[in-house]
Motif scaffolding. Structure first.
Motif, PDB file in Angstrom:
ATOM      1  N   GLY A   1       0.397  -1.190   0.018  1.00  0.00           N
ATOM      2  CA  GLY A   1       0.069   0.112  -0.065  1.00  0.00           C
ATOM      3  C   GLY A   1       1.000   1.145  -0.250  1.00  0.00           C
ATOM      4  N   LEU A   2      -0.440   2.170  -0.320  1.00  0.00           N
ATOM      5  CA  LEU A   2       0.165   3.170  -0.111  1.00  0.00           C
ATOM      6  C   LEU A   2      -0.195   4.311   0.987  1.00  0.00           C
ATOM      7  N   LYS A   3       0.880   5.161   1.895  1.00  0.00           N
ATOM      8  CA  LYS A   3       0.403   5.725   2.941  1.00  0.00           C
ATOM      9  C   LYS A   3      -0.432   7.133   2.106  1.00  0.00           C
ATOM     10  N   PRO A   4      -1.954   7.607   2.886  1.00  0.00           N
ATOM     11  CA  PRO A   4      -2.481   9.032   2.096  1.00  0.00           C
ATOM     12  C   PRO A   4      -1.869  10.207   1.724  1.00  0.00           C
ATOM     13  N   GLY A   5      -1.522  10.730   0.425  1.00  0.00           N
ATOM     14  CA  GLY A   5      -0.895  11.943   0.376  1.00  0.00           C
ATOM     15  C   GLY A   5       0.028  11.408   0.036  1.00  0.00           C
ATOM     16  N   GLN A   6       0.501  10.248  -0.098  1.00  0.00           N
ATOM     17  CA  GLN A   6       2.148   9.919  -0.778  1.00  0.00           C
ATOM     18  C   GLN A   6       2.114   9.682  -2.133  1.00  0.00           C
ATOM     19  N   VAL A   7       1.073   9.364  -2.945  1.00  0.00           N
ATOM     20  CA  VAL A   7       0.611   9.197  -4.229  1.00  0.00           C
ATOM     21  C   VAL A   7       2.201  10.100  -5.556  1.00  0.00           C
ATOM     22  N   VAL A   8       2.000  11.638  -4.690  1.00  0.00           N
ATOM     23  CA  VAL A   8       2.895  12.437  -5.697  1.00  0.00           C
ATOM     24  C   VAL A   8       4.166  12.041  -5.563  1.00  0.00           C
ATOM     25  N   CYS A   9       4.554  12.228  -3.932  1.00  0.00           N
ATOM     26  CA  CYS A   9       5.865  11.556  -4.353  1.00  0.00           C
ATOM     27  C   CYS A   9       6.491  11.029  -4.442  1.00  0.00           C
ATOM     28  N   TYR A  10       5.987   9.732  -4.484  1.00  0.00           N
ATOM     29  CA  TYR A  10       6.705   8.234  -4.393  1.00  0.00           C
ATOM     30  C   TYR A  10       6.485   8.516  -6.553  1.00  0.00           C
ATOM     31  N   LYS A  11       5.154   8.781  -7.351  1.00  0.00           N
ATOM     32  CA  LYS A  11       5.447   9.552  -8.840  1.00  0.00           C
ATOM     33  C   LYS A  11       6.978  10.105  -8.658  1.00  0.00           C
ATOM     34  N   GLN A  12       6.872  10.565  -8.225  1.00  0.00           N
ATOM     35  CA  GLN A  12       8.467  11.778  -8.581  1.00  0.00           C
ATOM     36  C   GLN A  12       9.886  11.132  -7.906  1.00  0.00           C
ATOM     37  N   LEU A  13       9.701  10.240  -7.094  1.00  0.00           N
ATOM     38  CA  LEU A  13      10.399   9.642  -7.239  1.00  0.00           C
ATOM     39  C   LEU A  13      11.360   8.524  -8.207  1.00  0.00           C
ATOM     40  N   HIS A  14      10.289   8.086  -8.554  1.00  0.00           N
ATOM     41  CA  HIS A  14      10.636   6.478  -9.570  1.00  0.00           C
ATOM     42  C   HIS A  14      10.131   7.483 -10.855  1.00  0.00           C
ATOM     43  N   ALA A  15       9.981   8.842 -11.469  1.00  0.00           N
ATOM     44  CA  ALA A  15      10.497   9.366 -12.556  1.00  0.00           C
ATOM     45  C   ALA A  15      11.504   9.910 -12.552  1.00  0.00           C
ATOM     46  N   ALA A  16      12.410   9.376 -11.346  1.00  0.00           N
ATOM     47  CA  ALA A  16      13.395   9.753 -11.694  1.00  0.00           C
ATOM     48  C   ALA A  16      14.568   8.933 -10.572  1.00  0.00           C
ATOM     49  N   VAL A  17      14.812   7.769 -10.783  1.00  0.00           N
ATOM     50  CA  VAL A  17      15.078   6.431  -9.959  1.00  0.00           C
ATOM     51  C   VAL A  17      17.152   6.855  -9.923  1.00  0.00           C
ATOM     52  N   TRP A  18      17.498   6.724  -9.242  1.00  0.00           N
ATOM     53  CA  TRP A  18      18.948   6.785  -9.380  1.00  0.00           C
ATOM     54  C   TRP A  18      19.499   5.936 -10.279  1.00  0.00           C
ATOM     55  N   PRO A  19      20.304   5.990 -11.251  1.00  0.00           N
ATOM     56  CA  PRO A  19      21.220   5.408 -11.729  1.00  0.00           C
ATOM     57  C   PRO A  19      22.000   4.064 -11.502  1.00  0.00           C
ATOM     58  N   ALA A  20      22.383   4.291 -10.010  1.00  0.00           N
ATOM     59  CA  ALA A  20      23.290   3.168  -9.900  1.00  0.00           C
ATOM     60  C   ALA A  20      22.226   2.203  -8.505  1.00  0.00           C
TER      61      ALA A  20
END
Length: 150
Positions: free
Chosen positions: A47-66
């Motif tokens: 699950g995702l915590k309430p209100g964290q969808v945007v943050c999760y999407k932002q993180l995964h839009a720029a996954v670190w190359p390493a």
């Protein structure tokens, strides 16, 4: 913790995951010419915590190359994460294939990587494990494969 509702149970039952390895031969392979490539498929849910969808999407839009490189080094291929809202609650479904020969060693290698550890510290605050995963101190719950077609 959220209880697994009937809709989520249906999604879990219908989603593709792996409990048994599958094997494939490469195109044009002659009997005995090349070793078989063993593929183990995984379907996971959290699950995702309430209100964290945007943050999760932002993180995964720029996954670190390493982090992406470590995933590849640990023999994980064809990795996808999907988002689905059910009864107003966000859930994540991931699918990936393991093509290595020592899953335990590869997962230990990934967990020992300092960059991956930092990445997990970024993503962990957004996630809400299902009860079975939380009871084991894990984030993602593995799902049972009920159908697969190559």
């Amino acid at each position: 913790m959220r209880a697994l509702n009937p809709v989520m149970a249906l999604v879990a039952a219908m989603a593709i995951a792996c409990t048994a390895p599958a094997s494939k031969k490469t195109a044009g392979e002659k009997t005995g010419a090349l070793p078989e490539t063993k593929v183990e498929r995984f379907g996971m849910v959290t699950g995702l915590k309430p209100g964290q969808v945007v943050c999760y999407k932002q993180l995964h839009a720029a996954v670190w190359p390493a982090v992406k490189q470590k995933i590849t080094e640990c023999n994980i291929r064809n990795y996808s994460i999907y988002l689905k809202e059910i009864d107003g609650e966000p859930y994540l479904f991931s699918y990936w294939e393991y093509v290595g020969t020592d899953f335990t060693a590869d997962m230990k290698k990934m967990a020992a990587d300092s960059t991956t550890q930092r990445w997990w510290k970024e993503t962990a605050p957004t996630q809400l494990p299902l009860p079975d995963a939380a009871a084991k101190g894990e984030t993602w719950s593995r799902m049972e494969e009920v159908f697969h077609q190559d």
